[in-house]
Write an enzyme that holds these catalytic residues in place. Structure first.
Site, PDB file in Angstrom:
ATOM      1  N   ILE A  83       0.863  -1.185   0.000  1.00 29.46           N
ATOM      2  CA  ILE A  83       0.000   0.000   0.000  1.00 29.46           C
ATOM      3  C   ILE A  83       0.895   1.230   0.000  1.00 29.46           C
ATOM      4  O   ILE A  83       1.819   1.341   0.818  1.00 29.46           O
ATOM      5  CB  ILE A  83      -0.928   0.009   1.228  1.00 29.46           C
ATOM      6  CG1 ILE A  83      -1.883  -1.197   1.179  1.00 29.46           C
ATOM      7  CG2 ILE A  83      -1.717   1.319   1.309  1.00 29.46           C
ATOM      8  CD1 ILE A  83      -2.605  -1.451   2.476  1.00 29.46           C
ATOM      9  N   GLY A  85       1.698   5.126   0.550  1.00 28.25           N
ATOM     10  CA  GLY A  85       1.271   6.262   1.356  1.00 28.25           C
ATOM     11  C   GLY A  85       2.023   7.513   0.961  1.00 28.25           C
ATOM     12  O   GLY A  85       3.251   7.486   0.841  1.00 28.25           O
ATOM     13  N   TYR A  86       1.301   8.615   0.762  1.00 31.83           N
ATOM     14  CA  TYR A  86       1.944   9.881   0.383  1.00 31.83           C
ATOM     15  C   TYR A  86       1.474  11.038   1.253  1.00 31.83           C
ATOM     16  O   TYR A  86       2.008  12.140   1.161  1.00 31.83           O
ATOM     17  CB  TYR A  86       1.662  10.197  -1.090  1.00 31.83           C
ATOM     18  CG  TYR A  86       0.198  10.267  -1.432  1.00 31.83           C
ATOM     19  CD1 TYR A  86      -0.498  11.475  -1.368  1.00 31.83           C
ATOM     20  CD2 TYR A  86      -0.504   9.132  -1.838  1.00 31.83           C
ATOM     21  CE1 TYR A  86      -1.850  11.538  -1.685  1.00 31.83           C
ATOM     22  CE2 TYR A  86      -1.849   9.189  -2.164  1.00 31.83           C
ATOM     23  CZ  TYR A  86      -2.518  10.399  -2.087  1.00 31.83           C
ATOM     24  OH  TYR A  86      -3.856  10.450  -2.396  1.00 31.83           O
ATOM     25  N   GLY A  87       0.459  10.792   2.109  1.00 32.18           N
ATOM     26  CA  GLY A  87      -0.060  11.816   3.000  1.00 32.18           C
ATOM     27  C   GLY A  87      -0.116  11.283   4.419  1.00 32.18           C
ATOM     28  O   GLY A  87       0.893  10.832   4.967  1.00 32.18           O
ATOM     29  N   SER A  88      -1.304  11.280   5.019  1.00 34.79           N
ATOM     30  CA  SER A  88      -1.418  10.872   6.420  1.00 34.79           C
ATOM     31  C   SER A  88      -1.080   9.404   6.649  1.00 34.79           C
ATOM     32  O   SER A  88      -0.741   9.019   7.782  1.00 34.79           O
ATOM     33  CB  SER A  88      -2.828  11.168   6.947  1.00 34.79           C
ATOM     34  OG  SER A  88      -3.805  10.471   6.200  1.00 34.79           O
ATOM     35  N   GLU A 162     -10.285   5.590   3.163  1.00 35.81           N
ATOM     36  CA  GLU A 162      -9.893   6.252   1.918  1.00 35.81           C
ATOM     37  C   GLU A 162     -11.029   6.348   0.909  1.00 35.81           C
ATOM     38  O   GLU A 162     -11.044   7.255   0.069  1.00 35.81           O
ATOM     39  CB  GLU A 162      -8.703   5.514   1.286  1.00 35.81           C
ATOM     40  CG  GLU A 162      -7.459   5.467   2.166  1.00 35.81           C
ATOM     41  CD  GLU A 162      -6.915   6.850   2.475  1.00 35.81           C
ATOM     42  OE1 GLU A 162      -6.910   7.710   1.566  1.00 35.81           O
ATOM     43  OE2 GLU A 162      -6.519   7.095   3.633  1.00 35.81           O
TER      44      GLU A 162
END
Length: 257
Positions: A83, A85-88, A162
């Protein structure tokens, strides 16, 4: 293997073996504020009702589950899943993972371009959520590996978070890590969504972020937390830096209103 046994197996690994500097900078799933259980989802439904929003404020459970199964069919049979992730997700993923790596996603960039009316905004003063848009260069974030025996349970929770309102378009994309290329779930922008604000000028985005606050905190705090994590990882993002500088300049005027 039962999910609880799988969790014990993953805990014998060191998830941070590639990035030991993150050991104290990622919230464990058990302490996550965004591990969307049925109880937390019910709380969000109640808040939406208090705002006067109908039951269609979010995707139905059936719609959300159909999206998850359509994308992840083969991975729900016990295969490990990555998975992105680029933010929270970079500091509070909300799911159990066995490994985390730095990861580059070519042809994409971070942008605050999805309006939010609850988490970090309200109907009267909406905030902005981070998303991924097509762009030059690449976006550097984190790739998390979920053990196969946990994929079904953990992605059910992740999809509630999401894909709550369908603002993202989930897909499987190749991301490049120092340990090799992997295929990961990526939640990118959904341009067809009514709350997608295409081409939002930076000053307008900064004004919204400076003012907005919702049930999980202020929009500005989210931006600052993101920069804090990116800086710790040595990830440069000039657009976000410019946006944050603009938000900081606006902060005194906003506080005085």
């Amino acid at each position: 293997m039962r999910p609880d046994a799988a969790r014990m197996d993953t805990r014998t690994e060191d998830p941070y073996r590639h990035l030991p500097q993150l050991r104290d900078r990622i919230a464990p799933a058990e302490r996550s504020a965004l591990r969307v259980t049925q109880e937390l989802l019910a709380q969000w439904d109640q808040r939406a009702a208090e705002q006067g929003r109908g039951t269609d404020w979010r995707l139905s459970d059936a719609q959300r589950e159909a999206s998850r199964r359509a994308l992840l069919g083969p991975w729900l049979q016990g295969r490990d899943l990555w998975i992105y992730g680029y933010g929270s997700l970079m500091w509070d993923p909300g799911f159990h993972f066995a490994e985390v790596r730095l990861a580059d996603l070519p042809g994409h960039c971070r942008r605050f371009s999805h309006r939010t009316h609850m988490g970090r905004g309200t109907l009267e003063c909406p905030g902005l959520m981070l998303t991924l848009e097509p762009g030059s260069g690449c976006c550097t974030g984190l790739a998390f590996r979920v053990a196969g025996a946990l994929v079904d349970e953990e992605t059910t929770l992740l999809w509630r978070r999401e894909m709550l309102r369908g603002i993202y378009a989930p897909g499987l994309r190749a991301v490049h890590t120092p340990q090799g290329t992997v295929t990961a779930v990526v939640f990118a922008a959904n341009p067809a969504h009514e709350d997608y604000l295409q081409g939002l000028p930076l000053p307008q985005a900064a004004e919204m972020i400076a003012r907005a606050e919702g049930v999980i905190g202020s929009n500005r705090d989210y931006l600052e937390q993101l920069l804090w994590q990116l800086d710790h990882l040595g990830i440069a993002d000039e657009h976000l830096r410019e946006l944050a500088d603009c938000v900081r300049r606006l902060a005194p005027a906003v506080a005085a209103r």
